[in-house]
Write an enzyme that holds these catalytic residues in place. Structure first.
Site, PDB file in Angstrom:
ATOM      1  N   LYS A  79       0.842  -1.205   0.000  1.00  0.00           N
ATOM      2  CA  LYS A  79       0.000   0.000   0.000  1.00  0.00           C
ATOM      3  C   LYS A  79       0.875   1.252   0.000  1.00  0.00           C
ATOM      4  O   LYS A  79       1.963   1.262   0.592  1.00  0.00           O
ATOM      5  CB  LYS A  79      -0.906  -0.058   1.228  1.00  0.00           C
ATOM      6  CG  LYS A  79      -1.995   1.007   1.293  1.00  0.00           C
ATOM      7  CD  LYS A  79      -2.848   0.773   2.549  1.00  0.00           C
ATOM      8  CE  LYS A  79      -3.930   1.810   2.737  1.00  0.00           C
ATOM      9  NZ  LYS A  79      -4.732   1.569   3.966  1.00  0.00           N
ATOM     10  N   SER A 154      -9.532   1.471   3.316  1.00  0.00           N
ATOM     11  CA  SER A 154      -8.742   2.321   2.457  1.00  0.00           C
ATOM     12  C   SER A 154      -7.725   1.556   1.596  1.00  0.00           C
ATOM     13  O   SER A 154      -7.158   2.123   0.660  1.00  0.00           O
ATOM     14  CB  SER A 154      -7.976   3.344   3.300  1.00  0.00           C
ATOM     15  OG  SER A 154      -7.100   2.696   4.209  1.00  0.00           O
ATOM     16  N   SER A 178      -9.627  -1.112   7.278  1.00  0.00           N
ATOM     17  CA  SER A 178      -9.109  -0.870   5.927  1.00  0.00           C
ATOM     18  C   SER A 178      -8.412  -2.041   5.262  1.00  0.00           C
ATOM     19  O   SER A 178      -8.105  -1.970   4.067  1.00  0.00           O
ATOM     20  CB  SER A 178      -8.166   0.327   5.947  1.00  0.00           C
ATOM     21  OG  SER A 178      -8.892   1.511   6.123  1.00  0.00           O
TER      22      SER A 178
END
Lengths: 474, 50
Positions: A79, A154, A178
Protein backbone atom coordinates in the site's frame (compact mmCIF):
# COMPACT_ATOMS: atom_id res chain seq x y z
CA UNK A 1 -9.44 -19.41 -11.73
CA UNK A 2 -6.99 -19.37 -14.56
CA UNK A 3 -4.32 -16.78 -13.70
CA UNK A 4 -0.87 -17.90 -12.62
CA UNK A 5 -0.93 -15.78 -9.48
CA UNK A 6 -4.33 -17.16 -8.47
CA UNK A 7 -2.50 -20.33 -7.46
CA UNK A 8 -1.43 -20.78 -3.86
CA UNK A 9 1.96 -19.59 -2.69
CA UNK A 10 2.93 -23.13 -1.76
CA UNK A 11 1.99 -24.39 -5.23
CA UNK A 12 3.98 -21.61 -6.89
CA UNK A 13 6.89 -22.36 -4.58
CA UNK A 14 6.84 -25.99 -5.63
CA UNK A 15 6.87 -25.02 -9.32
CA UNK A 16 9.79 -22.63 -8.71
CA UNK A 17 11.83 -25.21 -6.82
CA UNK A 18 11.30 -27.90 -9.45
CA UNK A 19 12.25 -25.40 -12.19
CA UNK A 20 8.88 -25.69 -13.90
CA UNK A 21 8.56 -21.94 -13.52
CA UNK A 22 10.99 -19.10 -12.97
CA UNK A 23 10.59 -16.09 -10.74
CA UNK A 24 10.68 -14.02 -13.89
CA UNK A 25 7.62 -15.95 -15.13
CA UNK A 26 5.72 -15.00 -11.99
CA UNK A 27 6.73 -11.36 -12.05
CA UNK A 28 6.04 -11.14 -15.77
CA UNK A 29 2.58 -12.59 -15.23
CA UNK A 30 1.85 -10.02 -12.52
CA UNK A 31 3.06 -7.10 -14.62
CA UNK A 32 1.04 -8.28 -17.63
CA UNK A 33 -2.13 -8.60 -15.53
CA UNK A 34 -1.64 -5.12 -14.11
CA UNK A 35 -1.27 -3.78 -17.64
CA UNK A 36 -4.33 -5.66 -18.87
CA UNK A 37 -6.49 -4.18 -16.11
CA UNK A 38 -5.19 -0.63 -15.84
CA UNK A 39 -8.82 0.55 -15.75
CA UNK A 40 -9.13 -0.85 -12.23
CA UNK A 41 -6.61 1.78 -10.99
CA UNK A 42 -5.18 -0.70 -8.48
CA UNK A 43 -1.71 0.88 -8.40
CA UNK A 44 -0.33 4.33 -7.80
CA UNK A 45 3.15 3.27 -8.92
CA UNK A 46 4.46 0.10 -10.58
CA UNK A 47 8.19 -0.58 -10.13
CA UNK A 48 8.68 -2.67 -13.26
CA UNK A 49 12.45 -2.28 -13.43
CA UNK A 50 12.96 -2.89 -9.73
CA UNK A 51 10.73 -5.97 -9.78
CA UNK A 52 12.51 -7.47 -12.78
CA UNK A 53 15.92 -6.82 -11.22
CA UNK A 54 14.76 -8.41 -7.96
CA UNK A 55 13.42 -11.41 -9.90
CA UNK A 56 16.79 -11.99 -11.58
CA UNK A 57 18.69 -11.63 -8.30
CA UNK A 58 16.34 -13.91 -6.38
CA UNK A 59 16.42 -16.53 -9.13
CA UNK A 60 20.21 -16.54 -8.96
CA UNK A 61 20.07 -17.09 -5.20
CA UNK A 62 17.55 -19.90 -5.56
CA UNK A 63 19.66 -21.52 -8.27
CA UNK A 64 22.65 -21.33 -5.92
CA UNK A 65 20.71 -23.10 -3.18
CA UNK A 66 20.13 -19.98 -1.10
CA UNK A 67 16.40 -20.50 -0.41
CA UNK A 68 14.84 -17.72 1.67
CA UNK A 69 11.66 -19.63 2.43
CA UNK A 70 8.05 -19.83 1.22
CA UNK A 71 7.86 -16.23 -0.03
CA UNK A 72 11.05 -16.53 -2.11
CA UNK A 73 10.22 -15.13 -5.54
CA UNK A 74 6.56 -14.45 -4.76
CA UNK A 75 5.18 -11.22 -6.32
CA UNK A 76 3.63 -8.86 -3.80
CA UNK A 77 2.38 -5.29 -3.60
CA UNK A 78 2.50 -2.73 -0.82
CA UNK A 79 0.00 0.00 0.00
CA UNK A 80 1.16 3.49 -0.84
CA UNK A 81 1.40 4.60 2.81
CA UNK A 82 4.23 2.12 3.55
CA UNK A 83 7.85 3.17 3.01
CA UNK A 84 9.99 1.49 0.38
CA UNK A 85 13.47 3.01 0.34
CA UNK A 86 13.99 5.27 -2.66
CA UNK A 87 10.29 5.44 -3.56
CA UNK A 88 7.69 8.14 -3.03
CA UNK A 89 5.37 7.42 -0.08
CA UNK A 90 2.38 9.61 -0.90
CA UNK A 91 -0.31 7.83 1.13
CA UNK A 92 -2.58 8.68 -1.76
CA UNK A 93 -2.21 12.39 -1.07
CA UNK A 94 -0.63 15.27 -2.97
CA UNK A 95 0.46 16.69 0.37
CA UNK A 96 3.11 13.97 0.56
CA UNK A 97 4.29 14.00 -3.06
CA UNK A 98 8.07 13.98 -3.14
CA UNK A 99 8.22 12.18 0.21
CA UNK A 100 11.02 9.81 -0.85
CA UNK A 101 11.62 7.17 1.79
CA UNK A 102 15.18 6.92 3.02
CA UNK A 103 14.74 3.43 4.45
CA UNK A 104 12.28 0.57 4.24
CA UNK A 105 9.39 0.25 6.65
CA UNK A 106 10.07 -2.67 8.97
CA UNK A 107 7.41 -4.78 7.26
CA UNK A 108 9.01 -4.10 3.86
CA UNK A 109 12.47 -4.98 5.14
CA UNK A 110 11.06 -8.25 6.48
CA UNK A 111 9.33 -9.08 3.18
CA UNK A 112 12.58 -8.45 1.31
CA UNK A 113 14.44 -10.68 3.78
CA UNK A 114 11.83 -13.37 3.09
CA UNK A 115 12.46 -13.12 -0.65
CA UNK A 116 9.23 -11.43 -1.79
CA UNK A 117 9.34 -9.40 -5.01
CA UNK A 118 7.70 -6.00 -4.54
CA UNK A 119 5.97 -5.08 -7.77
CA UNK A 120 4.43 -1.76 -6.85
CA UNK A 121 2.51 0.56 -4.57
CA UNK A 122 -1.24 0.13 -4.43
CA UNK A 123 -3.92 2.79 -4.66
CA UNK A 124 -5.65 3.76 -1.47
CA UNK A 125 -8.19 6.12 -0.02
CA UNK A 126 -6.43 9.47 0.40
CA UNK A 127 -4.40 9.37 3.64
CA UNK A 128 -6.25 6.13 4.52
CA UNK A 129 -9.14 8.21 5.87
CA UNK A 130 -12.10 6.62 4.13
CA UNK A 131 -13.51 3.45 2.69
CA UNK A 132 -14.01 3.94 -1.05
CA UNK A 133 -10.52 4.32 -2.64
CA UNK A 134 -12.12 6.90 -4.90
CA UNK A 135 -8.87 8.82 -4.91
CA UNK A 136 -9.15 12.35 -6.31
CA UNK A 137 -5.43 12.57 -7.07
CA UNK A 138 -4.45 9.10 -8.33
CA UNK A 139 -7.68 7.78 -9.79
CA UNK A 140 -10.92 6.06 -8.88
CA UNK A 141 -10.14 2.45 -8.00
CA UNK A 142 -12.75 0.02 -9.32
CA UNK A 143 -14.11 -3.24 -7.99
CA UNK A 144 -13.07 -6.05 -10.37
CA UNK A 145 -16.36 -7.87 -9.81
CA UNK A 146 -18.33 -4.84 -11.04
CA UNK A 147 -16.38 -1.79 -12.12
CA UNK A 148 -19.36 0.43 -11.34
CA UNK A 149 -18.84 -0.33 -7.66
CA UNK A 150 -16.25 0.54 -5.05
CA UNK A 151 -13.43 -1.79 -3.98
CA UNK A 152 -13.85 -0.41 -0.44
CA UNK A 153 -10.82 0.89 1.40
CA UNK A 154 -8.74 2.32 2.46
CA UNK A 155 -6.53 -0.53 1.11
CA UNK A 156 -8.74 -0.85 -1.97
CA UNK A 157 -5.84 -1.21 -4.41
CA UNK A 158 -4.40 -4.09 -2.40
CA UNK A 159 -7.75 -5.89 -2.46
CA UNK A 160 -8.08 -5.43 -6.22
CA UNK A 161 -4.50 -6.51 -6.92
CA UNK A 162 -5.03 -9.82 -5.11
CA UNK A 163 -8.53 -10.47 -6.47
CA UNK A 164 -7.45 -9.77 -10.05
CA UNK A 165 -4.37 -11.99 -9.83
CA UNK A 166 -1.87 -9.14 -10.23
CA UNK A 167 0.06 -10.35 -7.17
CA UNK A 168 -0.08 -13.33 -4.82
CA UNK A 169 -0.45 -11.15 -1.74
CA UNK A 170 -0.39 -7.52 -0.71
CA UNK A 171 0.05 -5.44 2.40
CA UNK A 172 -2.62 -3.07 3.59
CA UNK A 173 -3.11 -1.03 6.70
CA UNK A 174 -6.13 -1.35 8.96
CA UNK A 175 -7.21 1.36 11.38
CA UNK A 176 -10.99 1.16 11.29
CA UNK A 177 -11.35 -1.76 8.87
CA UNK A 178 -9.11 -0.87 5.93
CA UNK A 179 -7.76 -4.39 5.32
CA UNK A 180 -10.93 -6.25 6.20
CA UNK A 181 -13.35 -4.13 4.15
CA UNK A 182 -11.52 -4.47 0.80
CA UNK A 183 -10.92 -8.15 1.52
CA UNK A 184 -14.68 -8.56 1.92
CA UNK A 185 -15.91 -6.73 -1.17
CA UNK A 186 -13.14 -8.02 -3.47
CA UNK A 187 -13.64 -11.65 -2.42
CA UNK A 188 -10.26 -12.35 -0.79
CA UNK A 189 -8.86 -12.97 2.71
CA UNK A 190 -7.41 -10.18 4.87
CA UNK A 191 -6.00 -10.05 8.40
CA UNK A 192 -5.91 -7.21 10.88
CA UNK A 193 -3.38 -8.38 13.51
CA UNK A 194 -3.51 -7.62 17.22
CA UNK A 195 -2.20 -4.13 17.93
CA UNK A 196 1.47 -4.59 18.79
CA UNK A 197 1.96 -7.80 16.79
CA UNK A 198 3.19 -6.20 13.55
CA UNK A 199 5.37 -3.10 13.45
CA UNK A 200 3.95 0.11 12.03
CA UNK A 201 7.39 1.79 11.80
CA UNK A 202 7.75 3.46 8.42
CA UNK A 203 4.00 3.65 7.85
CA UNK A 204 2.19 6.99 7.51
CA UNK A 205 -0.07 7.18 10.58
CA UNK A 206 -3.82 7.67 10.48
CA UNK A 207 -4.96 7.12 14.09
CA UNK A 208 -2.06 6.26 16.36
CA UNK A 209 -3.96 4.14 18.89
CA UNK A 210 -5.65 2.01 16.23
CA UNK A 211 -3.24 1.62 13.30
CA UNK A 212 -2.08 -1.85 12.17
CA UNK A 213 -0.47 -3.44 9.08
CA UNK A 214 -1.92 -6.64 7.67
CA UNK A 215 -1.77 -8.96 4.64
CA UNK A 216 -4.35 -9.74 1.98
CA UNK A 217 -4.22 -12.92 -0.12
CA UNK A 218 -6.70 -15.21 -1.78
CA UNK A 219 -6.21 -17.98 0.77
CA UNK A 220 -5.92 -17.89 4.57
CA UNK A 221 -2.85 -20.13 4.34
CA UNK A 222 -1.11 -17.47 2.26
CA UNK A 223 -2.17 -14.73 4.66
CA UNK A 224 -0.44 -16.80 7.35
CA UNK A 225 2.80 -16.99 5.36
CA UNK A 226 2.95 -13.21 4.98
CA UNK A 227 1.91 -12.59 8.59
CA UNK A 228 4.62 -14.92 9.83
CA UNK A 229 7.18 -13.00 7.77
CA UNK A 230 6.26 -9.53 9.06
CA UNK A 231 5.21 -10.15 12.69
CA UNK A 232 7.37 -9.70 15.75
CA UNK A 233 9.00 -7.13 17.99
CA UNK A 234 10.52 -4.05 16.42
CA UNK A 235 12.53 -1.53 18.43
CA UNK A 236 11.44 1.16 15.94
CA UNK A 237 7.82 0.76 17.07
CA UNK A 238 7.14 1.71 20.69
CA UNK A 239 3.78 -0.09 20.65
CA UNK A 240 5.34 -3.33 19.44
CA UNK A 241 5.01 -6.34 21.75
CA UNK A 242 8.41 -7.14 23.18
CA UNK A 243 8.35 -10.90 23.56
CA UNK A 244 9.49 -13.14 20.74
CA UNK A 245 7.09 -14.03 17.97
CA UNK A 246 7.26 -17.66 16.98
CA UNK A 247 5.99 -18.19 13.43
CA UNK A 248 2.93 -20.35 13.55
CA UNK A 249 2.41 -23.64 11.82
CA UNK A 250 -1.11 -24.54 10.76
CA UNK A 251 -3.03 -25.68 13.83
CA UNK A 252 -4.22 -29.24 13.57
CA UNK A 253 -7.72 -29.10 14.91
CA UNK A 254 -9.26 -26.82 12.28
CA UNK A 255 -12.95 -26.43 12.93
CA UNK A 256 -13.48 -29.59 15.00
CA UNK A 257 -14.20 -28.60 18.57
CA UNK A 258 -13.86 -24.89 17.81
CA UNK A 259 -16.25 -22.78 19.86
CA UNK A 260 -17.78 -19.92 17.91
CA UNK A 261 -19.65 -17.03 19.53
CA UNK A 262 -22.36 -15.03 17.78
CA UNK A 263 -23.21 -11.77 19.53
CA UNK A 264 -26.95 -11.76 20.17
CA UNK A 265 -29.06 -8.95 18.63
CA UNK A 266 -26.01 -7.63 16.82
CA UNK A 267 -24.13 -10.08 14.65
CA UNK A 268 -26.83 -10.78 12.11
CA UNK A 269 -29.13 -7.76 12.48
CA UNK A 270 -29.39 -4.83 10.11
CA UNK A 271 -27.69 -6.64 7.23
CA UNK A 272 -28.73 -7.05 3.65
CA UNK A 273 -30.70 -10.36 3.51
CA UNK A 274 -28.15 -12.02 1.24
CA UNK A 275 -25.38 -11.14 3.68
CA UNK A 276 -27.24 -12.54 6.70
CA UNK A 277 -28.11 -15.69 4.72
CA UNK A 278 -24.50 -16.25 3.62
CA UNK A 279 -23.17 -15.92 7.16
CA UNK A 280 -25.93 -18.21 8.44
CA UNK A 281 -24.97 -20.78 5.83
CA UNK A 282 -21.28 -20.45 6.73
CA UNK A 283 -22.07 -21.01 10.41
CA UNK A 284 -24.04 -24.13 9.49
CA UNK A 285 -21.11 -25.37 7.40
CA UNK A 286 -18.75 -24.88 10.31
CA UNK A 287 -21.15 -26.68 12.65
CA UNK A 288 -21.32 -29.61 10.24
CA UNK A 289 -17.50 -29.69 10.36
CA UNK A 290 -17.54 -30.05 14.14
CA UNK A 291 -17.61 -26.49 15.47
CA UNK A 292 -19.92 -25.42 18.29
CA UNK A 293 -21.90 -22.23 17.66
CA UNK A 294 -23.62 -20.33 20.43
CA UNK A 295 -25.07 -16.93 21.06
CA UNK A 296 -23.35 -14.74 23.58
CA UNK A 297 -24.39 -11.44 25.07
CA UNK A 298 -21.91 -8.56 25.06
CA UNK A 299 -22.94 -5.31 26.75
CA UNK A 300 -22.06 -2.10 24.97
CA UNK A 301 -21.81 -3.53 21.45
CA UNK A 302 -24.32 -0.96 20.22
CA UNK A 303 -21.90 1.82 21.20
CA UNK A 304 -18.92 0.48 19.24
CA UNK A 305 -19.33 2.73 16.22
CA UNK A 306 -19.95 5.86 18.31
CA UNK A 307 -16.67 5.32 20.14
CA UNK A 308 -14.76 4.44 17.01
CA UNK A 309 -15.93 7.49 15.08
CA UNK A 310 -14.65 9.77 17.86
CA UNK A 311 -11.17 8.23 18.04
CA UNK A 312 -10.89 7.56 14.32
CA UNK A 313 -11.74 11.21 13.66
CA UNK A 314 -9.87 13.03 16.41
CA UNK A 315 -6.46 11.43 15.98
CA UNK A 316 -6.09 12.16 12.22
CA UNK A 317 -7.30 15.72 12.83
CA UNK A 318 -4.61 16.14 15.46
CA UNK A 319 -2.02 14.95 12.96
CA UNK A 320 -3.30 17.20 10.16
CA UNK A 321 -4.38 20.26 12.14
CA UNK A 322 -1.70 22.53 10.69
CA UNK A 323 -1.98 21.52 7.03
CA UNK A 324 -5.77 21.54 7.29
CA UNK A 325 -5.43 25.24 8.17
CA UNK A 326 -2.74 26.15 5.64
CA UNK A 327 -3.49 23.85 2.67
CA UNK A 328 -7.16 22.82 2.88
CA UNK A 329 -7.45 22.87 -0.92
CA UNK A 330 -4.93 20.02 -1.16
CA UNK A 331 -7.29 17.53 0.48
CA UNK A 332 -10.08 15.79 -1.40
CA UNK A 333 -13.59 16.85 -0.38
CA UNK A 334 -14.47 13.82 1.72
CA UNK A 335 -11.16 13.62 3.57
CA UNK A 336 -11.26 17.36 4.25
CA UNK A 337 -14.76 16.88 5.69
CA UNK A 338 -13.60 13.94 7.82
CA UNK A 339 -10.70 16.02 9.16
CA UNK A 340 -12.90 19.04 9.85
CA UNK A 341 -15.42 16.79 11.59
CA UNK A 342 -12.65 15.53 13.85
CA UNK A 343 -12.19 19.03 15.20
CA UNK A 344 -15.73 19.23 16.59
CA UNK A 345 -15.32 16.57 19.28
CA UNK A 346 -14.47 17.65 22.81
CA UNK A 347 -11.54 16.44 24.85
CA UNK A 348 -13.98 14.81 27.24
CA UNK A 349 -15.60 12.86 24.42
CA UNK A 350 -12.20 11.61 23.22
CA UNK A 351 -11.16 10.45 26.68
CA UNK A 352 -14.52 8.81 27.29
CA UNK A 353 -14.22 6.97 23.99
CA UNK A 354 -10.78 5.67 25.01
CA UNK A 355 -12.21 4.62 28.39
CA UNK A 356 -15.03 2.85 26.53
CA UNK A 357 -12.38 0.82 24.69
CA UNK A 358 -10.84 -0.44 27.93
CA UNK A 359 -14.27 -1.16 29.39
CA UNK A 360 -15.61 -2.91 26.28
CA UNK A 361 -12.46 -4.98 25.91
CA UNK A 362 -12.98 -6.38 29.39
CA UNK A 363 -16.69 -7.03 28.76
CA UNK A 364 -15.85 -8.89 25.54
CA UNK A 365 -13.21 -11.03 27.22
CA UNK A 366 -15.66 -11.86 30.00
CA UNK A 367 -18.30 -12.87 27.49
CA UNK A 368 -15.80 -14.98 25.54
CA UNK A 369 -14.66 -16.65 28.77
CA UNK A 370 -18.15 -18.00 29.41
CA UNK A 371 -19.96 -18.34 32.72
CA UNK A 372 -21.27 -21.11 35.00
CA UNK A 373 -24.73 -22.07 33.82
CA UNK A 374 -24.43 -19.78 30.80
CA UNK A 375 -22.66 -20.01 27.49
CA UNK A 376 -19.25 -21.70 27.54
CA UNK A 377 -15.91 -20.24 26.53
CA UNK A 378 -15.74 -19.23 22.88
CA UNK A 379 -12.58 -19.15 20.78
CA UNK A 380 -13.67 -16.56 18.26
CA UNK A 381 -16.60 -14.42 17.16
CA UNK A 382 -18.33 -14.56 13.78
CA UNK A 383 -20.09 -11.63 12.13
CA UNK A 384 -20.35 -10.38 8.59
CA UNK A 385 -17.41 -8.13 7.69
CA UNK A 386 -19.85 -5.58 6.30
CA UNK A 387 -23.64 -5.39 6.50
CA UNK A 388 -23.74 -4.92 2.72
CA UNK A 389 -21.87 -5.82 -0.46
CA UNK A 390 -19.92 -3.38 -2.66
CA UNK A 391 -21.77 -0.10 -3.12
CA UNK A 392 -21.94 1.94 -6.33
CA UNK A 393 -19.36 4.68 -6.80
CA UNK A 394 -20.47 7.96 -5.28
CA UNK A 395 -22.45 6.54 -2.36
CA UNK A 396 -21.91 8.63 0.78
CA UNK A 397 -24.51 7.14 3.10
CA UNK A 398 -26.13 3.80 3.88
CA UNK A 399 -29.25 2.73 5.75
CA UNK A 400 -28.71 0.07 8.39
CA UNK A 401 -31.56 -1.18 10.56
CA UNK A 402 -33.72 1.68 9.30
CA UNK A 403 -31.16 4.35 10.27
CA UNK A 404 -29.49 6.37 7.53
CA UNK A 405 -25.86 7.03 8.38
CA UNK A 406 -22.60 8.04 6.80
CA UNK A 407 -20.89 5.35 4.74
CA UNK A 408 -17.87 5.64 7.03
CA UNK A 409 -19.99 4.75 10.07
CA UNK A 410 -21.81 1.99 8.19
CA UNK A 411 -18.51 0.42 7.22
CA UNK A 412 -17.52 0.19 10.88
CA UNK A 413 -20.47 -1.78 12.27
CA UNK A 414 -18.53 -5.03 12.64
CA UNK A 415 -14.93 -4.02 12.05
CA UNK A 416 -15.21 -1.80 15.13
CA UNK A 417 -14.96 -4.87 17.37
CA UNK A 418 -11.33 -5.44 16.41
CA UNK A 419 -10.44 -1.79 16.01
CA UNK A 420 -11.78 -0.82 19.42
CA UNK A 421 -10.42 -3.80 21.38
CA UNK A 422 -7.16 -4.19 19.46
CA UNK A 423 -7.96 -7.88 18.97
CA UNK A 424 -7.10 -9.69 15.72
CA UNK A 425 -9.70 -10.14 13.00
CA UNK A 426 -9.71 -11.97 9.68
CA UNK A 427 -12.14 -11.48 6.81
CA UNK A 428 -12.68 -14.41 4.46
CA UNK A 429 -15.03 -15.00 1.53
CA UNK A 430 -18.33 -16.57 2.60
CA UNK A 431 -20.49 -16.40 -0.49
CA UNK A 432 -22.00 -14.12 -3.10
CA UNK A 433 -25.12 -11.98 -3.26
CA UNK A 434 -27.80 -12.16 -5.93
CA UNK A 435 -25.75 -9.84 -8.16
CA UNK A 436 -22.65 -12.03 -7.90
CA UNK A 437 -20.82 -9.69 -5.51
CA UNK A 438 -18.61 -11.21 -2.79
CA UNK A 439 -19.73 -11.41 0.84
CA UNK A 440 -17.14 -11.45 3.62
CA UNK A 441 -17.27 -13.22 6.98
CA UNK A 442 -15.32 -11.70 9.85
CA UNK A 443 -13.62 -13.87 12.49
CA UNK A 444 -12.51 -11.89 15.54
CA UNK A 445 -10.33 -13.57 18.16
CA UNK A 446 -8.57 -13.13 21.47
CA UNK A 447 -5.49 -10.93 21.65
CA UNK A 448 -2.50 -12.43 19.81
CA UNK A 449 -4.58 -15.45 18.74
CA UNK A 450 -4.07 -14.85 15.03
CA UNK A 451 -3.36 -18.53 14.50
CA UNK A 452 -6.77 -19.55 15.86
CA UNK A 453 -8.41 -17.41 13.20
CA UNK A 454 -6.10 -18.54 10.42
CA UNK A 455 -6.54 -22.22 11.27
CA UNK A 456 -10.33 -21.92 11.36
CA UNK A 457 -10.32 -20.01 8.07
CA UNK A 458 -7.97 -22.47 6.38
CA UNK A 459 -10.16 -25.35 7.49
CA UNK A 460 -13.28 -23.53 6.22
CA UNK A 461 -11.52 -23.01 2.90
CA UNK A 462 -10.83 -26.73 2.55
CA UNK A 463 -14.57 -27.41 2.51
CA UNK A 464 -15.82 -24.34 0.63
CA UNK A 465 -14.84 -22.76 -2.67
CA UNK A 466 -15.89 -19.13 -2.26
CA UNK A 467 -12.27 -17.97 -2.05
CA UNK A 468 -11.37 -19.70 -5.33
CA UNK A 469 -13.82 -17.74 -7.47
CA UNK A 470 -12.12 -14.91 -9.31
CA UNK A 471 -13.79 -11.88 -10.91
CA UNK A 472 -12.80 -12.66 -14.47
CA UNK A 473 -14.17 -16.23 -14.28
CA UNK A 474 -17.70 -14.85 -14.52
CA UNK B 1 -19.10 14.89 -1.25
CA UNK B 2 -21.17 18.08 -1.53
CA UNK B 3 -21.80 20.65 1.19
CA UNK B 4 -25.11 19.10 2.19
CA UNK B 5 -23.51 15.65 2.62
CA UNK B 6 -20.70 17.23 4.63
CA UNK B 7 -23.06 19.01 7.00
CA UNK B 8 -25.10 15.83 7.44
CA UNK B 9 -21.96 13.83 8.26
CA UNK B 10 -20.71 16.37 10.79
CA UNK B 11 -24.11 16.52 12.49
CA UNK B 12 -24.23 12.71 12.71
CA UNK B 13 -20.73 12.49 14.15
CA UNK B 14 -21.38 15.24 16.70
CA UNK B 15 -24.38 13.22 17.87
CA UNK B 16 -22.21 10.11 18.13
CA UNK B 17 -19.72 12.04 20.25
CA UNK B 18 -22.45 13.14 22.64
CA UNK B 19 -23.83 9.60 22.74
CA UNK B 20 -20.55 7.90 23.71
CA UNK B 21 -19.82 10.62 26.28
CA UNK B 22 -23.22 10.03 27.89
CA UNK B 23 -22.89 6.24 27.75
CA UNK B 24 -19.46 6.12 29.35
CA UNK B 25 -20.33 8.73 31.94
CA UNK B 26 -23.34 6.72 33.05
CA UNK B 27 -21.92 3.19 32.66
CA UNK B 28 -18.17 2.97 33.11
CA UNK B 29 -16.69 2.92 36.63
CA UNK B 30 -14.79 6.08 37.56
CA UNK B 31 -11.52 4.25 38.26
CA UNK B 32 -11.22 2.74 34.78
CA UNK B 33 -8.37 4.35 32.88
CA UNK B 34 -8.42 4.96 29.13
CA UNK B 35 -6.49 2.92 26.62
CA UNK B 36 -3.18 4.61 25.98
CA UNK B 37 -0.65 4.53 23.19
CA UNK B 38 1.70 2.36 25.21
CA UNK B 39 -0.84 -0.14 26.48
CA UNK B 40 1.02 -3.01 24.85
CA UNK B 41 4.45 -2.36 26.30
CA UNK B 42 4.93 -4.76 27.96
CA UNK B 43 1.35 -5.56 29.01
CA UNK B 44 -0.55 -6.58 25.89
CA UNK B 45 -4.21 -5.88 25.31
CA UNK B 46 -6.44 -8.18 27.24
CA UNK B 47 -3.80 -10.70 28.22
CA UNK B 48 -5.21 -10.73 31.72
CA UNK B 49 -8.35 -12.23 30.24
CA UNK B 50 -6.57 -15.11 28.56
Amino acid sequence: MTGLLDRSVSELGGLLRTRQLSILDLVGSGLATIEAHRDLQAFIAVDRDGALAAAHALQARLDAGDDLGPLHGIPMAVKDNIDIAGQDTTAGSILLRGNIATRDATVVARLRAAGAVLIGRTNMHELAWGGTTDNPHYGRARNPWDTGRIPAGSSGGSGIAVAAGMVSAALGTDTGGSVRLPASVNGVSGLRPTIGRVSTAGVVPLAWTMDTVGPLARRADDVRLVHNAIAGWDPRDRVSRTDAFVPQEPAGQGLRGLRIGVIADYALTGCQPDVADAIGDALATMQDAGAHVEEISVPGAAELVDAQIVIDAVEPSAMHVETLRTRPQDYGADVRTHLQAGLVFTGVQYVQAQRYRAWFRDRLLEAMAGSPGGPGRVDLLVTPTLPFTALPHGATSVTIGGREQSLTAGNMKYTAIGSMTGFPALSIPAGFDRDGLPIGMLLTGRPFAEETLLAAAASFQTITGHHLRAPFDQ
Amino acid sequence: MDENDAQQLIAEWEERGRAIEAFVTSTVPADLVPITLFEHLPYAAGEAGE
